[in-house]
Design a protein around this motif. Structure first.
Motif, PDB file in Angstrom:
ATOM      1  N   LEU A 346       2.206  -4.236  18.188  1.00 23.70           N
ATOM      2  CA  LEU A 346       1.015  -3.781  17.451  1.00 23.70           C
ATOM      3  C   LEU A 346       0.142  -2.846  18.271  1.00 23.70           C
ATOM      4  O   LEU A 346      -0.797  -2.265  17.743  1.00 23.70           O
ATOM      5  CB  LEU A 346       0.173  -4.985  17.025  1.00 23.70           C
ATOM      6  N   GLU A 348      -1.404   0.263  19.865  1.00 29.63           N
ATOM      7  CA  GLU A 348      -1.400   1.608  19.275  1.00 29.63           C
ATOM      8  C   GLU A 348      -0.694   2.631  20.157  1.00 29.63           C
ATOM      9  O   GLU A 348      -0.291   3.689  19.695  1.00 29.63           O
ATOM     10  CB  GLU A 348      -2.844   2.061  19.035  1.00 29.63           C
ATOM     11  N   ASP A 404       4.885   3.647   1.016  1.00 32.61           N
ATOM     12  CA  ASP A 404       4.140   3.280  -0.181  1.00 32.61           C
ATOM     13  C   ASP A 404       2.659   3.377   0.107  1.00 32.61           C
ATOM     14  O   ASP A 404       2.024   2.413   0.492  1.00 32.61           O
ATOM     15  CB  ASP A 404       4.524   1.860  -0.602  1.00 32.61           C
ATOM     16  N   ASP A 405       2.139   4.575  -0.028  1.00 30.93           N
ATOM     17  CA  ASP A 405       0.712   4.717   0.207  1.00 30.93           C
ATOM     18  C   ASP A 405      -0.013   4.860  -1.112  1.00 30.93           C
ATOM     19  O   ASP A 405      -1.094   5.410  -1.190  1.00 30.93           O
ATOM     20  CB  ASP A 405       0.425   5.916   1.116  1.00 30.93           C
ATOM     21  N   GLY A 406       0.635   4.386  -2.166  1.00 31.95           N
ATOM     22  CA  GLY A 406      -0.034   4.371  -3.459  1.00 31.95           C
ATOM     23  C   GLY A 406      -0.191   5.755  -4.064  1.00 31.95           C
ATOM     24  O   GLY A 406      -1.023   5.949  -4.937  1.00 31.95           O
ATOM     25  N   ARG A 708     -21.189  17.309   4.622  1.00 33.24           N
ATOM     26  CA  ARG A 708     -21.484  15.967   4.103  1.00 33.24           C
ATOM     27  C   ARG A 708     -22.994  15.807   4.082  1.00 33.24           C
ATOM     28  O   ARG A 708     -23.596  15.301   4.993  1.00 33.24           O
ATOM     29  CB  ARG A 708     -20.875  14.888   4.998  1.00 33.24           C
ATOM     30  N   SER A 755     -10.155  13.204   4.585  1.00 34.01           N
ATOM     31  CA  SER A 755     -10.502  12.358   3.448  1.00 34.01           C
ATOM     32  C   SER A 755     -10.651  13.196   2.171  1.00 34.01           C
ATOM     33  O   SER A 755     -10.149  12.826   1.112  1.00 34.01           O
ATOM     34  CB  SER A 755     -11.777  11.607   3.808  1.00 34.01           C
TER      35      SER A 755
ATOM     36  N   HIS B 204      -0.947  -6.701   9.932  1.00 36.27           N
ATOM     37  CA  HIS B 204      -1.629  -5.543   9.338  1.00 36.27           C
ATOM     38  C   HIS B 204      -3.143  -5.664   9.502  1.00 36.27           C
ATOM     39  O   HIS B 204      -3.833  -4.661   9.673  1.00 36.27           O
ATOM     40  CB  HIS B 204      -1.256  -5.409   7.870  1.00 36.27           C
ATOM     41  N   VAL B 206      -4.552  -7.009  12.026  1.00 34.66           N
ATOM     42  CA  VAL B 206      -4.810  -6.627  13.414  1.00 34.66           C
ATOM     43  C   VAL B 206      -4.895  -5.113  13.523  1.00 34.66           C
ATOM     44  O   VAL B 206      -5.845  -4.550  14.086  1.00 34.66           O
ATOM     45  CB  VAL B 206      -3.673  -7.156  14.331  1.00 34.66           C
ATOM     46  N   ARG B 207      -3.893  -4.459  12.943  1.00 33.54           N
ATOM     47  CA  ARG B 207      -3.881  -2.990  13.038  1.00 33.54           C
ATOM     48  C   ARG B 207      -5.104  -2.377  12.382  1.00 33.54           C
ATOM     49  O   ARG B 207      -5.716  -1.460  12.896  1.00 33.54           O
ATOM     50  CB  ARG B 207      -2.615  -2.443  12.361  1.00 33.54           C
ATOM     51  N   ARG B 210      -8.398  -3.005  14.326  1.00 35.23           N
ATOM     52  CA  ARG B 210      -8.448  -2.211  15.560  1.00 35.23           C
ATOM     53  C   ARG B 210      -8.658  -0.734  15.262  1.00 35.23           C
ATOM     54  O   ARG B 210      -9.059   0.029  16.138  1.00 35.23           O
ATOM     55  CB  ARG B 210      -7.150  -2.381  16.345  1.00 35.23           C
ATOM     56  N   SER B 211      -8.350  -0.322  14.025  1.00 35.03           N
ATOM     57  CA  SER B 211      -8.475   1.108  13.701  1.00 35.03           C
ATOM     58  C   SER B 211      -9.882   1.469  13.235  1.00 35.03           C
ATOM     59  O   SER B 211     -10.169   2.635  12.985  1.00 35.03           O
ATOM     60  CB  SER B 211      -7.477   1.487  12.611  1.00 35.03           C
ATOM     61  N   ALA B 225      -3.670   0.649   0.636  1.00 35.38           N
ATOM     62  CA  ALA B 225      -2.599   1.643   0.559  1.00 35.38           C
ATOM     63  C   ALA B 225      -1.348   0.936   1.044  1.00 35.38           C
ATOM     64  O   ALA B 225      -1.202   0.697   2.228  1.00 35.38           O
ATOM     65  CB  ALA B 225      -2.914   2.854   1.427  1.00 35.38           C
ATOM     66  N   GLY B 226      -0.508   0.545   0.116  1.00 35.75           N
ATOM     67  CA  GLY B 226       0.668  -0.224   0.489  1.00 35.75           C
ATOM     68  C   GLY B 226       0.246  -1.551   1.080  1.00 35.75           C
ATOM     69  O   GLY B 226      -0.594  -2.253   0.529  1.00 35.75           O
ATOM     70  N   ARG B 227       0.791  -1.867   2.251  1.00 35.56           N
ATOM     71  CA  ARG B 227       0.440  -3.141   2.872  1.00 35.56           C
ATOM     72  C   ARG B 227      -0.701  -2.977   3.861  1.00 35.56           C
ATOM     73  O   ARG B 227      -1.044  -3.914   4.567  1.00 35.56           O
ATOM     74  CB  ARG B 227       1.681  -3.705   3.584  1.00 35.56           C
ATOM     75  N   ARG B 230      -6.596   1.709   4.090  1.00 43.34           N
ATOM     76  CA  ARG B 230      -6.943   3.025   4.589  1.00 43.34           C
ATOM     77  C   ARG B 230      -8.442   3.124   4.796  1.00 43.34           C
ATOM     78  O   ARG B 230      -9.213   2.602   3.995  1.00 43.34           O
ATOM     79  CB  ARG B 230      -6.526   4.095   3.587  1.00 43.34           C
ATOM     80  N   HIS B 232     -11.756   5.391   4.948  1.00 44.29           N
ATOM     81  CA  HIS B 232     -12.335   6.671   4.544  1.00 44.29           C
ATOM     82  C   HIS B 232     -13.738   6.775   5.093  1.00 44.29           C
ATOM     83  O   HIS B 232     -14.414   5.767   5.270  1.00 44.29           O
ATOM     84  CB  HIS B 232     -12.400   6.802   3.023  1.00 44.29           C
ATOM     85  N   THR B 233     -14.156   8.011   5.301  1.00 42.67           N
ATOM     86  CA  THR B 233     -15.512   8.172   5.829  1.00 42.67           C
ATOM     87  C   THR B 233     -16.525   8.379   4.720  1.00 42.67           C
ATOM     88  O   THR B 233     -17.702   8.493   4.981  1.00 42.67           O
ATOM     89  CB  THR B 233     -15.585   9.379   6.778  1.00 42.67           C
ATOM     90  N   ASP B 234     -16.050   8.446   3.486  1.00 38.55           N
ATOM     91  CA  ASP B 234     -17.033   8.589   2.407  1.00 38.55           C
ATOM     92  C   ASP B 234     -16.645   7.712   1.225  1.00 38.55           C
ATOM     93  O   ASP B 234     -15.507   7.276   1.095  1.00 38.55           O
ATOM     94  CB  ASP B 234     -17.167  10.057   1.985  1.00 38.55           C
ATOM     95  N   ALA B 235     -17.619   7.476   0.388  1.00 38.75           N
ATOM     96  CA  ALA B 235     -17.414   6.589  -0.754  1.00 38.75           C
ATOM     97  C   ALA B 235     -16.405   7.197  -1.704  1.00 38.75           C
ATOM     98  O   ALA B 235     -16.353   8.413  -1.868  1.00 38.75           O
ATOM     99  CB  ALA B 235     -18.743   6.372  -1.473  1.00 38.75           C
ATOM    100  N   ARG B 236     -15.566   6.366  -2.277  1.00 40.45           N
ATOM    101  CA  ARG B 236     -14.646   6.854  -3.298  1.00 40.45           C
ATOM    102  C   ARG B 236     -14.351   5.707  -4.257  1.00 40.45           C
ATOM    103  O   ARG B 236     -14.512   4.546  -3.895  1.00 40.45           O
ATOM    104  CB  ARG B 236     -13.382   7.419  -2.675  1.00 40.45           C
TER     105      ARG B 236
END
Lengths: 847, 457
Positions: A346, A348, A404-406, A708, A755, B204, B206-207, B210-211, B225-227, B230, B232-236
C-alpha cells in the motif's frame, strides 16, 4: 491621617511613577491602606483621563505614555487591597489591559513582599491558577508575575497545566530555579508545553537579535554534567510520546530525546515498540533507532508489522530490511508476516513497492498456501508490471478492476443560443434617425422613445456642460435629443466631445462614433433617411440582401452613407453571402456600394497569435489595412489598457468575428476585479457568434477553467467549455496549450484543472478533453533539464484516464520523450504507461 | 485549596457558562491488563447515580479498543479550529446491554466521535449513561496496549478496586459552554438525515485516507469511483464534502485495524456540508462526524429548529421519554405503538429528545439510541438563542399576522416573514437563505401562527 494617605498615593499615580507609589504605600498604616483601597476603584476613570490629557499636551506623541497610569494603580492596589483574591482580580482588571507589560515589576513585587507570608503564598497560587494559556495572557505579565511570586515565596506550585506551559515559555533559569523540582517532571505531561517549545533550538538562528537561552541546550548540558537525571528526562520524553500529539507539538521532545541519546533500556523497549505503528514519523524513527537489533520473537514480528504499515518510505524500508533478516535468520514458515508484507504494497512509493515485490518473490517458498494467498489477495493494488513479476512466483493475480472509475460515455449537453432581446440602443438610433428630421424638431414620433431621456432634458444643468468628453452613450443620447428638440442649441463640433481612441474600448468606441456622426448629420442636414447597420436578425446581424436594398434606397434618395454606420453594417454581415446578392451589390454605383463589394470579395480576417509575456498571455494581431478606420481598430488592434465599457454589448458590434471579440475580452481575464460580474455570460454570448475560433478563444477558456472564485465557480467555467464543445467552436488543442502555460505560470492549481476537465469529460466532452490534454501535456510537462513534480505525475495519470475514455490512440511527442528517459522515476513511469497505452504497446516495464 | 480557587477562577472566567463538575471515586487506570474506567454522574435504569457501574469483564479485541479510546480522547482534547490547549470534557459512555457506546466532542464543537464497542465478554451490571475519566497516565498506558494482551475492563470501579487503589477522589471542573452542549446534541439530529454514500474495504480506506491533502484546513469533496474514493477540490453533484481534511486525523492510527470505511452525507448537499466517517474495526466501530467548516461548529446549524419550535413535539417528547429504557436501538414503529402517537410525531419528538441530549443516532443501524447526556438536561433547549429570541419576540407581541405573511417588529425595523416558504427580509436570512435553519423572526411567526390556530379552534 484622614485623606492624606490617599493624597500621597494619588500624586504618585498622577506622576505615573510606580516606584513612588510603592514608597508611599509602604509607609501606610492599616487605616491608610484601607483608605487607599477604598478610593482606588473610583480613580480608574480620572487617572486614565488625566494621563490622556497629559500625553496630548506633549509635543512628541508617545503611545506607551497613555498607559503609564496603569502600573502605579496596580501597585497601589497590590499594596493596599485586603484579600489576596481581590488583589488577583485587581491586577488583571480589564481596564488595566496594556499593549505591553511594564518594564519593571520591582515596585509591584516590593509592595507584595510587605504583606504577610501566607497572604503572599495565597496570591501566588491564585495568580498561577488564573493562567489559561490564552492569547491575551501571552502579552501581559500574568505568567511572569505568577512565576516570580511562586519563586520568591517558596510556595509549592499548584498542579495546573497552563502554569507549566508558561514556565517553559520563558527562558530557563536552571539549575537554580526553585520551581524546577516541581515543574520539570511536569513538563513532560502538561498540554501546551510542546507547542510553547516548538521553535526551541539548540543553536539560536543567526538572524536572532538577542539569542535566548535554549531549553534544549540547558537540559542537555545539565544532563551531561549530572545535575539533572538523564534517565528521568529520557523517561519523560517516552511518556510524552506515548501520550500522543502531532509531530509539531512533539518536535521538542524528539529533539531532546535525540540529544540525550539514552542508552538502551530494556524497561523502555516495550514502550518504543508500541510507538512504532501510530506515532508521528519523527517519533517512530526515534523509537526505531532504540529498537534496532534488540527485539526477538513475537516482538520482532510486531515491530516489522508496524513498520511495514507506515506511510513513510523510510520506515517501510527499514521494516523490509528487518523482514529480510528475520527470514534469513529463521527457517520456519513466514505466514505470520504475510499481512505485514501485504501492507507494504500500500506504500505510495514505487521503489518501495518494487522492493517489497522483490522480497516477496525471494521468500516465496517460505509461505504456506495460506500465507501465499494473503500476499496474493493484497497484491491487486500493485501497478501492472510489479503484479506481473509477483504473479510469476505466486500464480496469476487478477489486477484490480481499477479501470472501473464509473465513467459512462454520455452525449454532450445541448446549448441553445442565447435569446437576445432586440438591442434597445439600435432600436432607439434607428427610430431617431427615421423620425428626428421629419418631426422638425420636437414633436410626435420622438415622444415614444425619449421616455427616460426626457428627465435629463428637463434638468436645468446637464452633465453635458460639466464634462469635456462625452464618454457614455447616455450623454450622446441626451445631446441628440436636445439637438432634435432645440436645433442649434449647442454650437460645438461633435467630434470635439468624442473620447480619445486610447481611452475607450474599441467596440464601445464604435457606438459613440455612430452617435457623433448622427449628431453631425442632424446639424448639417445630411442625415440619411435611415441607418444601414440596424440589425435584421435576432443574432444581431444585417442580412446581406437587406443591406444591398438599403444602399439601393440611399442611391435613389441621393443619400450618402455615414462612415461609422457603414462600417458597422459591414461588420454585421454574415460570413456567407448568396451569390445573387453579391451580384446585386455589384450593380451599386455609390462609393459605399463599392466598399461593400470589396468587403464581400475579401472580408478582412485578422491573423492572431497569443504569446506569453511573463505571467500573461498577450495577443499579437496582424491585419491587412482596409482603409476603414473603425474596422482596422476593431480587428487589427487590441487595447493595451483594460477598458471594458459596456462589455455586455460588444457581441452586437462584432456578431460575425468571434475570435476578434475573444481578443478584446482576453486582457480582462487577468483583471478579474474590473470585470462585470456576468463575465461568463459575455463569454457565453461570444461562443454563439459567427467566425473562426482559434488561439484567443482557446486562451480565454483556458484562463477561466482554472479560476476558482465566487464570481467564476467551477461549474460555470466547465459549462463554458462544454458550451464551446457543443457549439463546435472549441479550439481544444490550443486551449490545452494555454492551460499548460497558465499552469506553468502558477496562476491556477493543477488539481483544479484536473477536476474541471474530468467533470467536462464525464459530461460528454471526453474527446475534446483528450485533445485539450495533448496541448496541455505538450506545454506543461517538463522538458530538458526541468524537474518533474507530483503534479506532473498526476496529470499524466489523469491523461491516461482521459485517453481511455476517449479511445485515443497515437503517440504524443512529449510523452514519448519522457518515457524514453533513461532514469526511472514516478513521472517517467507514468509517461511510460501512457505512452504504452497510446501506442498499444505491451508494457515496456514488464519486459 | 487549589481546587476551590480554580473553580472560583473558572466562574470568573466564564460568567455566563455553566460548569460541569466531575467527581470520580478514583482516577481511571490501566494496571497491567486491568482497565478501570471511573464514572461520574449520569443516569441508569434505576435512576440518577453519582458513580454508576455498567460493565465488568473482558474486552476481546484489546488493541483496537485501546486505540479507539485514545482516538476518542484525542478528539475531546483538540480544538481543530485555531488550536490551543484548553478545557477537555470527559467522554460519555452509554451501556445498552449489548455494547458500550463512548462519545466525545471536540473543544471547538466541530468534530464528534463515537466508539461503539461490542467486543465484550462479561457482565452487564446496569444500563445507562455516565462520564468516564480519561487522564494522562491512562493515555500512556493505553498506548502501551499491544496486539495480544488481554484487557479486563470495568466501567465504574467496584468498591474493592477503589479502596485498594489509594486513589483520592478526583474532582474536575470544566466550563460547559452552551454552544458546545448544543453542538453535541444537534450533531445527532443532523446525522439522522444522512445516507450511506460510499464504502471502502480496509486497504482502499488506507490508500484513500493517505491521499487526503496534508493541509489540515483543506476542504475536499469525495465521490465513489469503483472500489476507491476520488478526491475533488470543488463541490460536485453526488460528492461528499470533507471540510478540514485534518479533522479526520484520528482515523489514521486506527487504520491498521480497519476492515472497512463508510462515508455518510446529506442526500443533496451543495457547497460545504457536514459528513460522517465510520471505520469498521474488529468488534467495534469508530464514527466521526465533521461539521461543514472548521470554523463552524455543529451548533447553530439550525437543523433542530424546524421541529423544536412546536410545543406539540415537546409534549410528545414527554410522552416518549419514559418509554426509553437504554435499549440498543429505538424502533420508531414500536414507540408509536407504545405511545399511541403517529410515527411522524414520534420522529419529531425524537428530534426534540435529541436536542435535549437524550437520544443519539447510529447511522450504521439507521436508528436512534437512548442516551441521556450527563449534563443539565434543560440547558440545551433553554439556551438555544434563536429559539429563546423567537419566544421573546412572540410573547412581546412583536408579531402581526397578515394572512400568509407576518410582520415582525424589531429594533432594526419591520421584517416580513413568508409563512409558507419560511422566508424573511432580515439580513441573517439574506446571508444564509435557510442553510442554517429558520431565523428568529420565522420561528416567532410560526409560534404565533400556532397559537392563533389553537385559539380559533
Amino acid at each position: 491621617m484622614n485623606g492624606r494617605a490617599w493624597e500621597g498615593v494619588r500624586k504618585g499615580i498622577t506622576r505615573a511613577d510606580a516606584g513612588e507609589v510603592a514608597e508611599r504605600v509602604l509607609e501606610l498604616d492599616e487605616a491608610g491602606r484601607r483608605e487607599v483601597a477604598r478610593e482606588l476603584p473610583g480613580h480608574i476613570g480620572p487617572a486614565r483621563t488625566a494621563q490622556q490629557r497629559l500625553t496630548e499636551r506633549r509635543r512628541d506623541w508617545d503611545w506607551q505614555l497613555t498607559q503609564a497610569w496603569i502600573e502605579p494603580m496596580r501597585v497601589a492596589g497590590a499594596g493596599t487591597i485586603g484579600g489576596a483574591a481581590a488583589v488577583a482580580s485587581w491586577l488583571f482588571r480589564r481596564e488595566f489591559a496594556r499593549w505591553s507589560p511594564a518594564s519593571d515589576m520591582e515596585p509591584l513585587l516590593k509592595v507584595i513582599a510587605a504583606r504577610p507570608a501566607a497572604w503572599q503564598a495565597d496570591l501566588a497560587v491564585r495568580l498561577a491558577l488564573r493562567l489559561r494559556g490564552s492569547r491575551a495572557q501571552a502579552s501581559d505579565d500574568s505568567a511572569a508575575l505568577a512565576l516570580e511570586l511562586l519563586r520568591r515565596t517558596g510556595t509549592v506550585p499548584p498542579d495546573h497545566e497552563p502554569l507549566v506551559a508558561a514556565w517553559v515559555a520563558l527562558p530557563p533559569r536552571l539549575p537554580d530555579d526553585p520551581l524546577a523540582a516541581h515543574l520539570l517532571p511536569r513538563m513532560f505531561e502538561a498540554e501546551g508545553v510542546g507547542r510553547a517549545l516548538r521553535e526551541d533550538r539548540i543553536e539560536p538562528p543567526r538572524w536572532e537579535w538577542e539569542p535566548q537561552q535554549s531549553w534544549l541546550r540547558t537540559l542537555r548540558d545539565l544532563a551531561a554534567s549530572g545535575v539533572i537525571d538523564r534517565e528521568m528526562l529520557a523517561d519523560g520524553c517516552v511518556r510524552r510520546f506515548l501520550r500522543g500529539g502531532n509531530a509539531a507539538d512533539l518536535r521538542f521532545f524528539v529533539r531532546l530525546h535525540e540529544l540525550l541519546d539514552p542508552a538502551p533500556n530494556p524497561a523502555r523497549a516495550r514502550d518504543y515498540l508500541r510507538l512504532l505503528p501510530a506515532a508521528p514519523g519523527p517519533v517512530a524513527e526515534a523509537a526505531l533507532k532504540q529498537l534496532r537489533g534488540s527485539l526477538v520473537g513475537d516482538d520482532a514480528g510486531e515491530a516489522v508489522s508496524a513498520l511495514l504499515f507506515r506511510p513513510e518510505s523510510k520506515l517501510v524500508r527499514a521494516g523490509l530490511t528487518w523482514l529480510d533478516r528475520l527470514a534469513r535468520d529463521g527457517d520456519g514458515d513466514l505466514d505470520h508476516l504475510a499481512p505485514a508484507l501485504a501492507s507494504a504494497f500500500l506504500c505510495e512509493s514505487y521503489p518501495i513497492q518494487e522492493r517489497t515485490v522483490r522480497l516477496a518473490v525471494r521468500h516465496a517458498g517460505r509461505f504456506t498456501p495460506v500465507g501465499a494467498e494473503a500476499v496474493r489477495e493484497a497484491a491487486t493494488v500493485l501497478p501492472a508490471d510489479l503484479l506481473a513479476r509477483l504473479s510469476e512466483a505466486y500464480g496469476h493475480v487478477e489486477p484490480e478492476a481499477g479501470l472501473d472509475d464509473g465513467f459512462l460515455p454520455v452525449a454532450l449537453p445541448e446549448f441553445k443560443p442565447p435569446v437576445h432581446e432586440p438591442d434597445p440602443f439600435e432600436q432607439w438610433l434607428d427610430k431617431f434617425v427615421r423620425d428626428a428630421p421629419a418631426a422638425g424638431g420636437r414633436r410626435t414620433g420622438l415622444a415614444a422613445v425619449r421616455g427616460a431621456v426626457m428627465a435629463a432634458l428637463n434638468r436645468p444643468r446637464s452633465r453635458l456642460d460639466a464634462e469635456r468628453t462625452w464618454s457614455s452613450v447616455d450623454l450622446w443620447a441626451e445631446v441628440l435629443m436636445r439637438e432634435a428638440a432645440h436645433p442649434g442649441e449647442r454650437a460645438e463640433a461633435p467630434r470635439e466631445h468624442l473620447p480619445k481612441p486610447r481611452t475607450v474600448a474599441a467596440p464601445y468606441r464604435m457606438m459613440l462614433e455612430r452617435c457623433a456622426e448622427i449628431l453631425a448629420g442632424l446639424r448639417d442636414g445630411t442625415l440619411p433617411p435611415y441607418l444601414l447597420a440596424s440589425p435584421t436578425t435576432a443574432a444581431g446581424q444585417v442580412e446581406a440582401g437587406e443591406l444591398v436594398a438599403r444602399l439601393e434606397g440611399y442611391e435613389r434618395a441621393g443619400a450618402v452613407a455615414l462612415p461609422a454606420d457603414l462600417q458597422q453594417a459591414l461588420l454585421r454581415l454574415p460570413r456567407v453571402v448568396p451569390a445573387e446578392v453579391a451580384e446585386r451589390a455589384g450593380r451599386l454605383t455609390s462609393e459605399a456600394g463599392a466598399t461593400l463589394v470589396r468587403w464581400l470579395a475579401d472580408r478582412p480576417e485578422p491573423r492572431l497569435r497569443v504569446v506569453w509575456r511573463g505571467q500573461r498571455p498577450q495577443v499579437v494581431v496582424h491585419l491587412e489595412r482596409t482603409g476603414l478606420d473603425l474596422v482596422d481598430a476593431l480587428l487589427g488592434r487590441v487595447a493595451s489598457t483594460r477598458l471594458g465599457q459596456s462589455m455586455e454589448d460588444w457581441h452586437r458590434v462584432l456578431p460575425s468575428d468571434r475570435e476578434a471579440l475573444a481578443m478584446h475580452l482576453l486582457p480582462h481575464v487577468h483583471a478579474a476585479w474590473e470585470r462585470p460580474t456576468n463575465f461568463a455570460d459575455v463569454v457565453s454570448a461570444m461562443l454563439h457568434l459567427e467566425g473562426p475560433a482559434g488561439e484567443a478563444v482557446g486562451a480565454l477558456l483556458a484562463a477561466l477553467l482554472g479560476e476558482r472564485e465566487w464570481y467564476m465557480p467551477a461549474e460555470r467555467a466547465e459549462r463554458l467549455l462544454l458550451e464551446a464543445a457543443a457549439t463546435g467552436c472549441l479550439p481544444a488543442e490550443r486551449c490545452g496549450h494555454h492551460l499548460g502555460l497558465t499552469l506553468r505560470a502558477g496562476q491556477i492549481k493543477s488539481a483544479a484543472v484536473r477536476s474541471s476537465l474530468e467533470s467536462c469529460a464525464r459530461q460528454g466532452a471526453q474527446r475534446e478533453v483528450w485533445e485539450i490534454m495533448t496541448g496541455l501535456l505538450t506545454s506543461y510537462l517538463p522538458t530538458g533539464d526541468e524537474r518533474g513534480t507530483t503534479a506532473h505525475t498526476r496529470i499524466l495519470a489523469f491523461a491516461l484516464d482521459v485517453a481511455r475514455w476517449a479511445g485515443a490512440h497515437g503517440a504524443v511527442g512529449v510523452v514519448t520523450q519522457l518515457a524514453e528517459r533513461p532514469r526511472s522515476s514516478a513521472l517517467v513511469r507514468a509517461a511510460r504507461v501512457l505512452d504504452d497505452h497510446l501506442t498499444a504497446r505491451k508494457s515496456r516495464q514488464a519486459s | 485549596m487549589a481546587s476551590a480557587i480554580l473553580s472560583e477562577s473558572i466562574s470568573n472566567f466564564t460568567a455566563m457558562t455553566a460548569v460541569q463538575a466531575y467527581s470520580y471515586a478514583a482516577p481511571s487506570f490501566l494496571d497491567g491488563s486491568r482497565l478501570g474506567l471511573s464514572t461520574s454522574g449520569g443516569r441508569a435504569l434505576s435512576g440518577p447515580l453519582p458513580r454508576p457501574r455498567f460493565f465488568s469483564g473482558l474486552v476481546t479485541e484489546a488493541a483496537p479498543a485501546a486505540a479507539g479510546l485514545l482516538a476518542l480522547s484525542d478528539v475531546a482534547m483538540t480544538r481543530y479550529h485555531q488550536p490551543r490547549p484548553g478545557w477537555t470534557r470527559d467522554p460519555v459512555v452509554t451501556c445498552d446491554g449489548q455494547r458500550l457506546r463512548m462519545e466525545s466532542f471536540s473543544a471547538c464543537g466541530g468534530v464528534y466521535a463515537r466508539l461503539d464497542l461490542a467486543a465484550l465478554d462479561g457482565d452487564i451490571l446496569d444500563r445507562g449513561t455516565t462520564n468516564v475519566d480519561v487522564n494522562g497516565p491512562l493515555r500512556e498506558a493505553l498506548a502501551r496496549v499491544g496486539g495480544k494482551d488481554p484487557l479486563h475492563l470495568g466501567v465504574g470501579a467496584d468498591e474493592m478496586a477503589v479502596t485498594t487503589l489509594d486513589g483520592a477522589v478526583v474532582e474536575k471542573k470544566v466550563p460547559l459552554p452552551p454552544r458546545w452542549l448544543r453542538g453535541f446534541a444537534e450533531v445527532q439530529v443532523i446525522a439522522a438525515g444522512f445516507d450511506l454514500r460510499a464504502e471502502l474495504t480496509g486497504p482502499h480506506a488506507v490508500r484513500f485516507l493517505r491521499s487526503l491533502p496534508r493541509a489540515a484546513g483543506a476542504t475536499v469533496w469525495v465521490s465513489p469511483a469503483g472500489r476507491d474514493l476520488r478526491v475533488h477540490t470543488d463541490a460536485r453533484p453526488g460528492a461528499v464534502c470533507l471540510a478540514g481534511a485534518g479533522r479526520v486525523a484520528t482515523l489514521l492510527p486506527l487504520l491498521r485495524f480497519a476492515k472497512a470505511l463508510r462515508v455518510y452525507g446529506p442526500p443533496a448537499g451543495s457547497g460545504s456540508t457536514a459528513s460522517v466517517w465510520e471505520l469498521e474495526l474488529p468488534g467495534m466501530r469508530y464514527t466521526l462526524a465533521i461539521s461543514p467548516a472548521p470554523s463552524r461548529g455543529f451548533s447553530g446549524e439550525g437543523a433542530v429548529l424546524d421541529h423544536l419550535s412546536t410545543d406539540e413535539a415537546a409534549g410528545d417528547a414527554d410522552v416518549l421519554a419514559p418509554l426509553l429504557a437504554f435499549e440498543p436501538a429505538i424502533e420508531v414503529g414500536a414507540l408509536a405503538d407504545a405511545s399511541g402517537l403517529a410515527p411522524s410525531r414520534v420522529r419529531a419528538a425524537l428530534t426534540q429528545l435529541g436536542t435535549a441530549g437524550r437520544v443519539g443516532y447510529d447511522l450504521h443501524e439507521s436508528a436512534h439510541f437512548h442516551r441521556e447526556l450527563p449534563y443539565d438536561r434543560d440547558q440545551v433547549a433553554e439556551l438555544n438563542p434563536r429559539l429563546t429570541a423567537a419566544r421573546a419576540l412572540a410573547s412581546s407581541g412583536a408579531v402581526l399576522m397578515t394572512g400568509d405573511r407576518a410582520e415582525v417588529t424589531t429594533p432594526g425595523g419591520v421584517r416580513i416573514v413568508g409563512l409558507a416558504e419560511g422566508s424573511c427580509t432580515c439580513e441573517w436570512w439574506f446571508d444564509h437563505r435557510g442553510s442554517r435553519g429558520p431565523c428568529k423572526h420565522v420561528l416567532a411567526a410560526r409560534i404565533v401562527a400556532r397559537v392563533a390556530v389553537e385559539a380559533n379552534a
